[in-house]
Design a protein around this motif. Structure first.
Motif, PDB file in Angstrom:
ATOM      1  N   ALA A  65       0.840  -1.201   0.000  1.00 20.30           N
ATOM      2  CA  ALA A  65       0.000   0.000   0.000  1.00 20.30           C
ATOM      3  C   ALA A  65       0.873   1.249   0.000  1.00 20.30           C
ATOM      4  O   ALA A  65       0.567   2.240  -0.665  1.00 20.30           O
ATOM      5  N   GLU A  66       1.988   1.206   0.732  1.00 20.57           N
ATOM      6  CA  GLU A  66       2.921   2.339   0.711  1.00 20.57           C
ATOM      7  C   GLU A  66       3.356   2.633  -0.719  1.00 20.57           C
ATOM      8  O   GLU A  66       3.543   3.769  -1.122  1.00 20.57           O
ATOM      9  N   LYS A  67       3.478   1.539  -1.487  1.00 18.63           N
ATOM     10  CA  LYS A  67       3.976   1.657  -2.864  1.00 18.63           C
ATOM     11  C   LYS A  67       2.815   1.861  -3.854  1.00 18.63           C
ATOM     12  O   LYS A  67       3.041   2.064  -5.044  1.00 18.63           O
ATOM     13  N   GLY A  68       1.598   1.794  -3.349  1.00 17.95           N
ATOM     14  CA  GLY A  68       0.435   2.028  -4.210  1.00 17.95           C
ATOM     15  C   GLY A  68       0.094   0.878  -5.129  1.00 17.95           C
ATOM     16  O   GLY A  68      -0.551   1.056  -6.157  1.00 17.95           O
ATOM     17  N   PHE A  69       0.504  -0.348  -4.767  1.00 15.15           N
ATOM     18  CA  PHE A  69       0.096  -1.527  -5.540  1.00 15.15           C
ATOM     19  C   PHE A  69      -1.275  -1.982  -5.064  1.00 15.15           C
ATOM     20  O   PHE A  69      -1.518  -2.092  -3.863  1.00 15.15           O
ATOM     21  N   ILE A  70      -2.139  -2.288  -6.026  1.00 11.55           N
ATOM     22  CA  ILE A  70      -3.482  -2.716  -5.623  1.00 11.55           C
ATOM     23  C   ILE A  70      -3.482  -4.195  -5.238  1.00 11.55           C
ATOM     24  O   ILE A  70      -2.601  -4.953  -5.636  1.00 11.55           O
ATOM     25  N   ILE A  71      -4.495  -4.567  -4.459  1.00 11.57           N
ATOM     26  CA  ILE A  71      -4.806  -5.980  -4.272  1.00 11.57           C
ATOM     27  C   ILE A  71      -6.172  -6.206  -4.903  1.00 11.57           C
ATOM     28  O   ILE A  71      -7.164  -5.572  -4.510  1.00 11.57           O
ATOM     29  N   VAL A  72      -6.183  -7.109  -5.905  1.00  7.98           N
ATOM     30  CA  VAL A  72      -7.463  -7.402  -6.563  1.00  7.98           C
ATOM     31  C   VAL A  72      -8.366  -8.078  -5.535  1.00  7.98           C
ATOM     32  O   VAL A  72      -7.973  -9.041  -4.887  1.00  7.98           O
ATOM     33  N   GLY A  73      -9.550  -7.551  -5.374  1.00 11.19           N
ATOM     34  CA  GLY A  73     -10.460  -8.117  -4.385  1.00 11.19           C
ATOM     35  C   GLY A  73     -10.500  -7.288  -3.112  1.00 11.19           C
ATOM     36  O   GLY A  73     -11.434  -7.384  -2.337  1.00 11.19           O
ATOM     37  N   GLN A  74      -9.457  -6.465  -2.886  1.00  8.14           N
ATOM     38  CA  GLN A  74      -9.530  -5.547  -1.746  1.00  8.14           C
ATOM     39  C   GLN A  74      -9.745  -4.118  -2.243  1.00  8.14           C
ATOM     40  O   GLN A  74     -10.663  -3.442  -1.819  1.00  8.14           O
ATOM     41  N   ASP A  75      -8.897  -3.704  -3.174  1.00  6.36           N
ATOM     42  CA  ASP A  75      -9.058  -2.358  -3.730  1.00  6.36           C
ATOM     43  C   ASP A  75      -9.961  -2.368  -4.959  1.00  6.36           C
ATOM     44  O   ASP A  75     -10.362  -1.328  -5.461  1.00  6.36           O
ATOM     45  N   THR A  76     -10.278  -3.576  -5.439  1.00  2.00           N
ATOM     46  CA  THR A  76     -11.242  -3.682  -6.545  1.00  2.00           C
ATOM     47  C   THR A  76     -12.383  -4.565  -6.067  1.00  2.00           C
ATOM     48  O   THR A  76     -12.207  -5.361  -5.149  1.00  2.00           O
ATOM     49  N   ASP A  77     -13.537  -4.411  -6.693  1.00  3.50           N
ATOM     50  CA  ASP A  77     -14.671  -5.241  -6.277  1.00  3.50           C
ATOM     51  C   ASP A  77     -15.497  -5.703  -7.474  1.00  3.50           C
ATOM     52  O   ASP A  77     -16.678  -5.901  -7.375  1.00  3.50           O
ATOM     53  N   GLY A  78     -14.865  -5.873  -8.616  1.00  6.12           N
ATOM     54  CA  GLY A  78     -15.609  -6.330  -9.781  1.00  6.12           C
ATOM     55  C   GLY A  78     -16.331  -5.212 -10.511  1.00  6.12           C
ATOM     56  O   GLY A  78     -17.092  -5.463 -11.436  1.00  6.12           O
ATOM     57  N   THR A  79     -16.114  -3.952 -10.067  1.00 13.46           N
ATOM     58  CA  THR A  79     -16.702  -2.824 -10.795  1.00 13.46           C
ATOM     59  C   THR A  79     -15.623  -1.828 -11.207  1.00 13.46           C
ATOM     60  O   THR A  79     -15.922  -0.702 -11.566  1.00 13.46           O
ATOM     61  N   MET A  80     -14.358  -2.249 -11.120  1.00 14.46           N
ATOM     62  CA  MET A  80     -13.266  -1.323 -11.405  1.00 14.46           C
ATOM     63  C   MET A  80     -12.581  -1.704 -12.717  1.00 14.46           C
ATOM     64  O   MET A  80     -12.100  -2.831 -12.867  1.00 14.46           O
ATOM     65  N   THR A  81     -12.479  -0.747 -13.620  1.00 16.11           N
ATOM     66  CA  THR A  81     -11.717  -0.979 -14.852  1.00 16.11           C
ATOM     67  C   THR A  81     -10.275  -0.560 -14.595  1.00 16.11           C
ATOM     68  O   THR A  81      -9.989   0.142 -13.613  1.00 16.11           O
ATOM     69  N   PRO A  82      -9.332  -0.948 -15.476  1.00 20.54           N
ATOM     70  CA  PRO A  82      -7.944  -0.488 -15.293  1.00 20.54           C
ATOM     71  C   PRO A  82      -7.874   1.036 -15.300  1.00 20.54           C
ATOM     72  O   PRO A  82      -7.033   1.621 -14.614  1.00 20.54           O
ATOM     73  N   VAL A  83      -8.751   1.659 -16.062  1.00 18.34           N
ATOM     74  CA  VAL A  83      -8.739   3.126 -16.130  1.00 18.34           C
ATOM     75  C   VAL A  83      -9.179   3.703 -14.788  1.00 18.34           C
ATOM     76  O   VAL A  83      -8.613   4.675 -14.293  1.00 18.34           O
TER      77      VAL A  83
END
Lengths: 92, 1000
Positions: free
Chosen positions: B858-876
């Motif tokens: 998180a310090e580095k700003g890397f996402i975790i799929v399923g935590q920072d995304t929820d199936g409604t997030m595009t790469p954009v």
């Protein structure tokens, strides 16, 4: 729980399989040339038939192969099973 | 106390005495008794209080249809079980039984006051009464209702018993061991078909096994004697399995049936230990023969629920099977011939019995036999009332009017201590309908019968509407011959003589001189619903049987209305003036009788409840005090507390160490898919958003995988091991789904591609060493390998050997530090880990768990799929446009990235959040707003990840915020329960934006 006759393995309990929804929806070869409506038709629109329905099934806990099933959704009778790429039976 | 055991029978061993306790007092019965027959032999009828009115209730039947005699067994022990039917449980030494739904005792029950206020508790009482005031519901009404409602007490201790499941396949399954089931099983087994016969009782024979009347003969033998010989022959057949104490719980489609076998419930306590209590059979049968029989109907009249009122045929069974007389001065109240068998049986044993028949006359042989014996019959009469609080002591009889709609003449009051009632028979069509079969209604005797023509199942005997002995035998024989394609059978030329019923009369609700509101004519005994309740429901506008059922709760008790549903239908039909056949029935749902939870779960308890996946290093984590986190089925080391640290302190220490010197993470759980084939590169091109064709051999690349709808599905680093060989990594939780999805596309959309995939997640163990000193540790471990940035740059791969064991080393980073993921054959995972720890000792290498990993990324700003995304997030939305190839013609989800909805610029977008107070850590999931005063508050987004960063010395968070991309620097508010937290939108990369640490 019904029995599915996997075209590769034979008769197995339904619990070994997963359903993959409506069959014979072909992914467009040139998606970029489709309008929003045409793409939405492929992406979202699925039939939910009361009666004879063509479905994709996967033998998840077996050979892991995908194949097609003709199922009557009113009584779960399976009328035909055939491999991917084969033509659907004409009688339904 | 008087002894009501007056008869010796073949089924109860009167030399083998068994003691048991009922409500604290010790009684005796014999081997072969049910709890009910043992209690009756001791003259005990009162077993419990009814559900709603707390009326005294006693034993009414002798089988699974029992509505009243349900009790708590072995209360306050770990074997405690509520709502056990006394008619089904076999007596064993040490059984302790207590009455239910009564306080302080079954003989004096305070709830009995409900009986006197019952005019004020009509159908729908609870719905109507406890509506107001609303605030009373939670604290007053509900606790009160809960206390007074309900039957038995749920066990509170873990169930110590063992349960089991077994799968079987057979040619023919026969349900029911009565005469028609026995015939069917014999014919099937003789035809060389692998046959299973199940019956819920401990002996076969159904009701014919107690048929001792001279009027029913087969080949000149009493039907009972003929059947006993048949059972003996049956036991000689090889390919027949007989399962007694086994009841079918459910009949699903494709002849898939569940049966519960009781294995130890009848054994004395000391023999129950360490053996399987119940086994759930999962049966797949090619053909099913349903010979489930029928259940006797009660009659509905005023006060028809007192202890001492039995179904007439049950009195016969207690007498001839268990040798117990239910009373010494009996009245049998009937509308049909079958009850006369009971009367004659009682008479022949010298017990006083009289008949009350609602018919005007009857001319069949059995009735003539009764008349000849001198049994008094009150024709064209009905019982209008019964008396006796704890047990019946007298009844009141009146004549029926010509059309049966009213009573006339004098009231006759007569003493009695037992009243048998028989309203005809209801075929058990449960199994047929559960399997999907439909029903027909037969007007003649008002029964629902299975419709013909269902493939691979057949109903025979009385569950198919054959009630006369000759019909049962002839039709069963004929139907089974056709069904199983048999030419000749032993039963073709049987000589059968039997009395046949001629006159029929049915009145669903017997008339009374009192208005309906003043009577208590019970329809559903267990749920205390009366004819009055059903009529009230109709007056209030309910018409559908399904609605009346739910409004009055008729048929909704644990007996599922086995005795009540037909009368409810009959009364509705009569009141509404419609034909009964047109009403339909309520749905017969499984299970037929209640199943224990134990039988349902079988062995899948405790550690067998779900699979636990452990990495090869698991033991080391255990030895080093790790706390674990469940990630899917995996146990992952969460953090490693030292000296009683809490999680926060441990994570602060671990993450500081990883950035300042060296850390090590067990990354074995990441999904790994081996991809090979001449089209492997093309395949990756199609499944990831970025381009893969030009990735050099030995290089790694991060990839983002979308769904066809354009939403982020998974991510991970893929390494090109060879020209046609890749190793893909996926998220821990997504591994199986990613493989399935890729297989789907490969098999169904792109079968022309030459690509092969294998899951190798479990084949490799992965130790990820990171931090400024990681390179030094790797050099110690692999002295032959060149680790300079030219030979082994970031995002590349090297093969190396550790004590001759091949390792795949990827220089990739999920922390922002220089980092190496060492993959080794999982057998050597623990030793690899230990070697890393050893080599790292001089750098104080610190093992860190998933929590620290989350913080570092998180310090580095890397996402975790399923935590920072929820199936409604595009790469954009994730501000990861850089990874979406503009050049590629197509990949999964590409077209969806410019649908009108996905190109909106007010979608929720990933941003960083900094709290104005750097020590305030936001709660993950907290809502984000701009204007707290506007009502309703406009929700802009929510916090997805939040930590206190020891390296940055401040709180950091990732969040998704509507139009967040444009909001950098803007002030927002995170409203919490007791305060509003001020935050500022920031870049979501908090540390080392230039990647200087990676390439050091």
């Amino acid at each position: 729980m019904f029995v599915i006759n996997c075209p590769y393995c034979g008769e197995r309990d339904q619990s070994e399989f997963n359903s993959g929804g409506e069959a014979h929806i072909i992914r467009p070869k040139q998606p970029t040339e489709l309008s929003d409506d045409e793409w939405a038709e492929f992406l979202f629109m699925r039939k939910n038939i009361k009666g004879i329905q063509f479905e994709r099934w996967n033998h998840t806990h077996g050979c892991r192969k995908w194949f097609n099933v003709v199922r009557d959704t009113t009584n779960d009778q399976i009328h035909a099973v055939y491999k991917m790429g084969e033509k659907p039976p004409k009688d339904y | 106390m008087s002894n009501y055991r007056i008869n010796k029978t073949d089924f109860v061993d009167q030399t083998s005495r068994i003691s048991f306790k009922f409500d604290g007092k010790t009684y005796f019965g014999y081997k072969g008794d049910t709890l009910a027959s043992a209690l009756l032999s001791n003259g005990i009828h009162l077993l419990g209080r009814s559900f709603k009115y707390h009326r005294p209730r006693g034993i009414m039947s002798c089988g699974s249809e029992e509505p009243n005699a349900i009790c708590q067994i072995n209360d306050e022990t770990e074997l405690s079980e509520p709502n056990v039917r006394a008619t089904e449980i076999e007596l064993y030494e040490g059984l302790e039984v207590s009455a239910q739904n009564c306080w302080p005792s079954v003989n004096f029950d305070i709830g009995g006051i409900n009986n006197f206020i019952s005019p004020f508790i009509p159908a729908g009482f609870y719905y109507k009464t406890f509506m107001w005031p609303k605030s009373f519901w939670k604290n007053i009404y509900e606790p009160l209702i809960r206390k007074s409602a309900g039957l038995g007490k749920s066990p509170t201790k873990p169930d110590p018993e063992i349960y089991d499941h077994k799968h079987v396949h057979c040619d023919v399954l026969v349900i029911g061991g009565g005469i028609s089931g026995i015939m069917s099983a014999k014919l099937a087994a003789q035809k060389n078909l692998n046959t299973i016969l199940v019956d819920d009782k401990n002996t076969l024979g159904g009701s014919t096994i107690i048929q001792e009347n001279e009027d029913f003969k087969i080949n000149n033998e009493i039907s009972k004697d003929w059947l006993i010989k048949e059972i003996k022959e049956l036991q000689k057949l090889d390919n027949l399995t007989i399962k007694t104490r086994t009841s079918i719980a459910a009949f699903h489609s494709y002849n898939y049936l569940l049966a519960k076998e009781n294995l130890t419930d009848h054994l004395p306590k000391d023999k129950k230990n360490n053996s399987i209590r119940q086994r759930l059979w999962k049966i797949r049968a090619k053909k099913v023969v349903i010979a489930a029989g029928s259940i006797e109907r009660p009659l509905v009249f005023n006060n028809n629920d007192r202890p001492g009122i039995f179904l007439a045929n049950s009195i016969n069974k207690y007498l001839n099977f268990y040798g117990v007389s239910c009373g010494l001065n009996n009245f049998i109240f009937t509308n049909n011939d079958s009850a006369y068998e009971t009367a004659i049986s009682l008479f022949e044993k010298g017990i006083s019995v009289n008949m009350i028949d609602i018919r005007k006359k009857a001319t069949s042989n059995i009735v003539k036999q009764a008349e000849k014996l001198g049994i008094k019959i009150y024709w064209n009469s009905t019982v209008t009332n019964t008396f006796g609080y704890r047990k019946i002591n007298s009844i009141e009889i009146m004549k029926l009017s010509d059309d049966g709609s009213n009573v006339m003449g004098d009231k006759i009051k007569i003493n009695c201590d037992c009243l048998g009632i028989s309203g005809g028979w209801t075929p058990m069509v449960h199994m047929h309908t559960q399997s999907g079969g439909k029903l027909n209604f037969r007007e003649n005797d008002q029964v629902f019968l299975p419709k013909d023509g269902y493939p691979n199942q057949i109903s025979v005997g009385s569950c198919n509407g054959d009630f006369e002995l000759d019909e049962i035998i002839k039709n069963t024989n004929r139907n089974i011959k056709i069904y199983l394609d048999i030419k000749n059978t032993d039963y073709d030329n049987l000589d059968i003589s039997c009395s046949k019923e001629v006159e029929k009369r049915n009145i669903w609700l017997l008339p009374n001189y009192l208005p309906i509101g003043k009577t208590k004519s019970f329809v559903d005994f267990q749920n205390d619903s009366t004819a009055k309740d059903i009529k009230l429901a109709l007056r209030e506008g309910f018409r559908s049987i399904e609605h009346v059922k739910r409004y009055t709760t008729t048929g909704m008790a644990t007996d599922q209305g086995k005795l009540s549903n037909m009368h409810a239908l009959g009364i509705i039909a009569e009141t509404a003036g419609v034909k009964m056949g047109t009403l339909g029935t309520t749905t017969f749902r499984p299970p037929f009788t209640p199943l224990t939870f134990g039988a349902i779960v079988g062995r899948n308890v405790g550690r067998f409840f779900d699979i636990t996946r452990k990495t090869p290093m698991h033991e080391w984590h255990l030895d080093n005090n790790a706390e674990f986190e469940n990630v899917g089925q995996w146990k992952r080391a969460w953090f490693y507390p030292k000296n009683n640290e809490d999680m926060h302190k441990a994570v602060q220490r671990e993450s500081k160490a990883a950035r300042e010197s060296a850390g090590i993470l067990d990354a074995s759980t990441l999904g790994k898919i081996d991809i090979q084939g001449t089209d492997a590169s093309e395949f990756l091109n199609r499944v990831y958003t970025n381009a893969w064709s030009k990735l050099a051999i030995g290089k790694c690349r991060y990839g983002l995988m979308l769904n066809e709808d354009g939403m982020v599905y998974d991510d991970g680093v893929t390494t090109r091991l060879g020209e046609n060989h890749y190793l893909m990594t996926t998220t821990t939780g997504g591994a199986a789904n990613v493989l399935s999805k890729l297989e789907d596309y490969l098999q169904t959309e792109w079968p022309e591609l030459d690509v092969y995939m294998t899951s190798v997640t479990d084949h490799y163990a992965t130790a990820s060493v990171c931090g400024p000193n990681s390179k030094k540790i790797l050099i110690k471990l692999f002295p032959d390998l060149k680790f300079d940035d030219e030979n082994f740059p970031h995002m590349s791969f090297q093969k190396a050997y550790l004590d001759k064991i091949e390792c795949r080393i990827m220089r990739i980073s999920f922390t922002g530090e220089q980092s190496y993921e060492i993959n080794i054959n999982s057998k050597y995972g623990k030793s690899l880990w230990e070697k890393c720890i050893d080599a790292g000792k001089e750098f104080d290498i610190t093992p860190y768990g998933t929590e620290t990993m989350h913080l570092l990324r998180a310090e580095k700003g890397f996402i975790i799929v399923g935590q920072d995304t929820d199936g409604t997030m595009t790469p954009v939305d994730l501000q990861m446009d850089w990874i979406v190839s503009k050049k590629k013609y197509d990949f999964i989800g590409k077209r969806s990235l410019y649908r009108s909805d996905t190109i909106r610029d007010d979608r929720k977008q990933l941003v960083g959040l900094l709290t104005d107070d750097p020590n305030e850590v936001l709660e993950e999931g907290a809502q984000i707003v701009a204007d707290i005063n506007k009502k309703p508050i406009d929700m802009l987004g929510h916090v997805t990840s939040s930590y206190y960063s020891p390296n940055l010395k401040k709180s950091i968070a990732l969040a998704v915020v509507r139009s967040g991309k444009k909001m950098k620097g803007q002030k927002l508010i995170v409203p919490m329960e007791n305060k509003n937290i001020n935050v500022t939108v920031s870049d979501f990369i908090f540390l080392d934006k230039e990647n200087s640490k990676l390439n050091a």
